[in-house]
Design a protein around this motif. Sequence first.
Motif, PDB file in Angstrom:
ATOM      1  N   ALA A  42      32.069 -37.331   7.616  1.00  0.00           N
ATOM      2  CA  ALA A  42      32.728 -37.797   6.388  1.00  0.00           C
ATOM      3  C   ALA A  42      31.951 -37.327   5.153  1.00  0.00           C
ATOM      4  CB  ALA A  42      32.792 -39.310   6.396  1.00  0.00           C
ATOM      5  N   ILE A  43      32.661 -36.723   4.209  1.00  0.00           N
ATOM      6  CA  ILE A  43      32.020 -36.398   2.921  1.00  0.00           C
ATOM      7  C   ILE A  43      31.884 -37.710   2.156  1.00  0.00           C
ATOM      8  CG2 ILE A  43      32.168 -35.146   0.732  1.00  0.00           C
ATOM      9  CD1 ILE A  43      33.876 -33.078   1.998  1.00  0.00           C
ATOM     10  N   GLU A  44      30.681 -37.953   1.622  1.00  0.00           N
ATOM     11  CA  GLU A  44      30.498 -39.153   0.807  1.00  0.00           C
ATOM     12  C   GLU A  44      30.278 -38.707  -0.637  1.00  0.00           C
ATOM     13  OE1 GLU A  44      27.021 -42.310   0.251  1.00  0.00           O
ATOM     14  OE2 GLU A  44      27.458 -41.876   2.364  1.00  0.00           O
ATOM     15  N   TRP A  45      31.198 -39.095  -1.520  1.00  0.00           N
ATOM     16  CA  TRP A  45      31.060 -38.721  -2.934  1.00  0.00           C
ATOM     17  C   TRP A  45      30.237 -39.757  -3.669  1.00  0.00           C
ATOM     18  CZ3 TRP A  45      32.403 -33.923  -4.157  1.00  0.00           C
ATOM     19  CH2 TRP A  45      33.309 -33.259  -3.321  1.00  0.00           C
ATOM     20  N   LYS A  46      29.558 -39.349  -4.742  1.00  0.00           N
ATOM     21  CA  LYS A  46      28.824 -40.320  -5.562  1.00  0.00           C
ATOM     22  C   LYS A  46      29.835 -41.296  -6.178  1.00  0.00           C
ATOM     23  CE  LYS A  46      24.883 -37.560  -6.048  1.00  0.00           C
ATOM     24  NZ  LYS A  46      24.022 -36.604  -6.722  1.00  0.00           N
ATOM     25  N   PRO A  47      29.373 -42.478  -6.590  1.00  0.00           N
ATOM     26  CA  PRO A  47      30.347 -43.423  -7.163  1.00  0.00           C
ATOM     27  C   PRO A  47      31.019 -42.816  -8.400  1.00  0.00           C
ATOM     28  CG  PRO A  47      28.184 -44.439  -6.878  1.00  0.00           C
ATOM     29  CD  PRO A  47      28.017 -42.994  -6.567  1.00  0.00           C
ATOM     30  N   ARG A  48      32.235 -43.253  -8.643  1.00  0.00           N
ATOM     31  CA  ARG A  48      32.978 -42.725  -9.793  1.00  0.00           C
ATOM     32  C   ARG A  48      32.262 -42.976 -11.109  1.00  0.00           C
ATOM     33  NH1 ARG A  48      36.435 -45.682 -10.959  1.00  0.00           N
ATOM     34  NH2 ARG A  48      36.208 -47.144  -9.254  1.00  0.00           N
ATOM     35  N   THR A  49      31.417 -44.006 -11.118  1.00  0.00           N
ATOM     36  CA  THR A  49      30.714 -44.365 -12.342  1.00  0.00           C
ATOM     37  C   THR A  49      29.559 -43.408 -12.645  1.00  0.00           C
ATOM     38  OG1 THR A  49      29.490 -45.860 -10.921  1.00  0.00           O
ATOM     39  CG2 THR A  49      31.222 -46.833 -12.270  1.00  0.00           C
ATOM     40  N   THR A  50      29.274 -42.487 -11.736  1.00  0.00           N
ATOM     41  CA  THR A  50      28.169 -41.552 -11.948  1.00  0.00           C
ATOM     42  C   THR A  50      28.622 -40.455 -12.897  1.00  0.00           C
ATOM     43  OG1 THR A  50      27.656 -41.930  -9.635  1.00  0.00           O
ATOM     44  CG2 THR A  50      26.466 -40.148 -10.719  1.00  0.00           C
ATOM     45  N   ALA A  51      27.821 -40.266 -13.949  1.00  0.00           N
ATOM     46  CA  ALA A  51      28.243 -39.296 -14.967  1.00  0.00           C
ATOM     47  C   ALA A  51      28.206 -37.867 -14.440  1.00  0.00           C
ATOM     48  CB  ALA A  51      27.355 -39.425 -16.200  1.00  0.00           C
ATOM     49  N   ILE A  52      27.164 -37.550 -13.677  1.00  0.00           N
ATOM     50  CA  ILE A  52      27.080 -36.202 -13.110  1.00  0.00           C
ATOM     51  C   ILE A  52      27.549 -36.323 -11.668  1.00  0.00           C
ATOM     52  CG2 ILE A  52      25.600 -34.175 -12.825  1.00  0.00           C
ATOM     53  CD1 ILE A  52      25.162 -35.148 -15.608  1.00  0.00           C
ATOM     54  N   PHE A  53      28.756 -35.834 -11.420  1.00  0.00           N
ATOM     55  CA  PHE A  53      29.469 -36.158 -10.178  1.00  0.00           C
ATOM     56  C   PHE A  53      29.279 -35.080  -9.121  1.00  0.00           C
ATOM     57  CE2 PHE A  53      33.438 -36.557  -7.654  1.00  0.00           C
ATOM     58  CZ  PHE A  53      33.285 -37.879  -7.276  1.00  0.00           C
ATOM     59  N   GLY A  54      29.267 -35.519  -7.872  1.00  0.00           N
ATOM     60  CA  GLY A  54      29.175 -34.548  -6.785  1.00  0.00           C
ATOM     61  C   GLY A  54      29.042 -35.277  -5.475  1.00  0.00           C
ATOM     62  N   PRO A  55      28.863 -34.543  -4.385  1.00  0.00           N
ATOM     63  CA  PRO A  55      28.758 -35.196  -3.081  1.00  0.00           C
ATOM     64  C   PRO A  55      27.362 -35.770  -2.847  1.00  0.00           C
ATOM     65  CG  PRO A  55      28.653 -32.806  -2.812  1.00  0.00           C
ATOM     66  CD  PRO A  55      28.802 -33.071  -4.287  1.00  0.00           C
ATOM     67  N   ALA A  56      27.295 -36.996  -2.300  1.00  0.00           N
ATOM     68  CA  ALA A  56      26.004 -37.548  -1.874  1.00  0.00           C
ATOM     69  C   ALA A  56      25.686 -37.011  -0.490  1.00  0.00           C
ATOM     70  CB  ALA A  56      26.069 -39.073  -1.849  1.00  0.00           C
ATOM     71  N   HIS A  57      26.734 -36.832   0.318  1.00  0.00           N
ATOM     72  CA  HIS A  57      26.576 -36.237   1.648  1.00  0.00           C
ATOM     73  C   HIS A  57      27.750 -35.306   1.919  1.00  0.00           C
ATOM     74  CE1 HIS A  57      23.103 -38.540   2.776  1.00  0.00           C
ATOM     75  NE2 HIS A  57      23.690 -39.606   2.255  1.00  0.00           N
ATOM     76  N   LEU A  58      27.432 -34.144   2.393  1.00  0.00           N
ATOM     77  CA  LEU A  58      28.467 -33.159   2.714  1.00  0.00           C
ATOM     78  C   LEU A  58      28.100 -32.496   4.047  1.00  0.00           C
ATOM     79  CD1 LEU A  58      30.887 -31.340   2.161  1.00  0.00           C
ATOM     80  CD2 LEU A  58      29.619 -30.221   0.342  1.00  0.00           C
ATOM     81  N   PRO A  59      28.390 -33.231   5.158  1.00  0.00           N
ATOM     82  CA  PRO A  59      28.013 -32.697   6.471  1.00  0.00           C
ATOM     83  C   PRO A  59      28.921 -31.535   6.871  1.00  0.00           C
ATOM     84  CG  PRO A  59      29.147 -34.809   6.703  1.00  0.00           C
ATOM     85  CD  PRO A  59      29.067 -34.538   5.236  1.00  0.00           C
ATOM     86  N   VAL A  60      28.333 -30.461   7.321  1.00  0.00           N
ATOM     87  CA  VAL A  60      29.125 -29.289   7.717  1.00  0.00           C
ATOM     88  C   VAL A  60      28.598 -28.699   9.020  1.00  0.00           C
ATOM     89  CG1 VAL A  60      29.736 -28.572   5.353  1.00  0.00           C
ATOM     90  CG2 VAL A  60      27.620 -27.714   6.403  1.00  0.00           C
ATOM     91  N   SER A  61      29.476 -27.921   9.653  1.00  0.00           N
ATOM     92  CA  SER A  61      29.022 -27.076  10.752  1.00  0.00           C
ATOM     93  C   SER A  61      29.375 -25.639  10.374  1.00  0.00           C
ATOM     94  CB  SER A  61      29.722 -27.468  12.052  1.00  0.00           C
ATOM     95  OG  SER A  61      31.105 -27.235  11.904  1.00  0.00           O
ATOM     96  N   PHE A  62      28.693 -24.697  10.982  1.00  0.00           N
ATOM     97  CA  PHE A  62      28.970 -23.285  10.720  1.00  0.00           C
ATOM     98  C   PHE A  62      28.470 -22.477  11.909  1.00  0.00           C
ATOM     99  CE2 PHE A  62      24.516 -22.459   9.704  1.00  0.00           C
ATOM    100  CZ  PHE A  62      24.069 -23.699   9.265  1.00  0.00           C
ATOM    101  N   THR A  63      28.854 -21.214  11.954  1.00  0.00           N
ATOM    102  CA  THR A  63      28.382 -20.372  13.045  1.00  0.00           C
ATOM    103  C   THR A  63      26.976 -19.903  12.689  1.00  0.00           C
ATOM    104  OG1 THR A  63      30.627 -19.642  13.412  1.00  0.00           O
ATOM    105  CG2 THR A  63      28.875 -18.287  14.380  1.00  0.00           C
ATOM    106  N   PRO A  64      25.989 -20.336  13.503  1.00  0.00           N
ATOM    107  CA  PRO A  64      24.626 -19.938  13.139  1.00  0.00           C
ATOM    108  C   PRO A  64      24.572 -18.437  13.082  1.00  0.00           C
ATOM    109  CG  PRO A  64      24.619 -21.422  15.024  1.00  0.00           C
ATOM    110  CD  PRO A  64      26.038 -21.065  14.774  1.00  0.00           C
TER     111      PRO A  64
END
Length: 417
Positions: A393-415
């Motif tokens: 699950a992507i976890e976004w910073k709270p909406r109240t955060t002025a500088i916005f972005g993901p707190a967690h962005l788990p991904v997989s990829f081909t090594p």
Amino acid sequence: MGDRTTDPATTVRSVHDVDMPSLELLDIDAGQDPRGQLRGQAADAWIVRGAFGYLIFRYDDVTAVLRDKRWHNAVAKLPEMMGITDADFLGNRRVSILATEGDMHTRLRRLVAKAFSPRSADRLRPFMREVVNDLVDQVAPSGRADIATDICEPYPIPIICELLGAPREDWQLFSRWAEDVLRIFNATVLDELDVIKKAQSELDEYTRGLIAARRNDPRDDLITDLIAAEEEGDRLTTDELVMMVNAVIVGGTDTTRNQLGCAVGLLTDHPDQWRLLEQNPEIAPNAVEELMRYFGAVRGAGRFASEDIVYRDLLFPAGTFVFPSLSTANFDSAVFDGPDTLDITREPVKQHPQMTFGSGIHYCLGASLARAELQEALPILARRMPDLAVDGAIEWKPRTTAIFGPAHLPVSFTPGR
Ligand code: HEM
């Protein structure tokens, strides 16, 4: 404000007396991306009433406000606006460049312009590549990563240290101070005052130490450049130096890391464009402008009327707050062709740049550096993390955060490579 200023024959009404839609940003459901709702509002009205002032939505109006020097940066009034009464906090506040206007601001920008030129940023590009590659090395073998914490969070810190000439072992300190000082822009500022005060005073003390060290031992770095910066016999005072170095640490870390997170997060929804970037790294400059247009980490600015201002037949009495929305301006179909389509090959139009770096006198001082950081990081990530997909699950910073972005962005990829 140019051609939008009222015709004297038209009746001018105070903005406070006019019927208009209201928008309580905080009413938007938690977890919901507020951009969609704001864009909907922008289609119907150029201005709406918000909790603290008026939100301004459209590109032309946003740029008109940001370029009109009678609108001063709301940073100067932030404590008042947020109801901060803590005497200790108010007494020790440093006047930031964002809160400086008029001749004082022109002088500061002139003195530091060279240190923030595209050429200065270009000198750091090889180092930026090194930093990104090192970070990817640590996750590449497993084919999994949290883009937010493994890549974005650490990425800007060594670069700012290198730029300033700060020792590498201080990376961690910088990161925390920047995040904590920036809490001043969060809607939850009142609960976070102690953390902000502590970070600000530690950062100040640290910066003074760095400056003192460079006065005795000049090097090839930004602090030495700022100490030496001189225009027609004018120089930065020590307090101004501390303020500028703080502005670089605070303005240059959380912004860039979140912008990179927003960009990669967005591209996980567009695997074809991730591949395009992998195969055509030379499109990175256009890609960065488009990704920042589509999903900017800084979504708005704040201004207050320093005097009575008439705009579009409305009187904004002195002291009125307005919030030009950078994120909705970026979706204005009067300016951008098919704004809802993400196209990282889109050629930026010089007269209508994407708005995430702001506009007017406070236009981001670090824009060249931030652009270089994103232009270097994204193609390396695309090349070394092929088949990138969200893995959890992507976890976004709270909406109240002025500088916005993901707190967690788990991904997989081909090594890979
Ligand atoms: C992608 C990353 C970045 C974004 C999205 C961003 C965005 C912005 C925006 C929107 C403003 C104007 C705010 C306003 O008008 O109220 C601004 C101002 C500023 N930024 Fe950035 N910024 C970024 C990176 C940086 C970096 C890397 C630095 C420093 C090295 C920096 C330093 C500053 C400073 C000092 C100002 C104040 C300029 C002034 O008042 O004249 N920023 N930034």
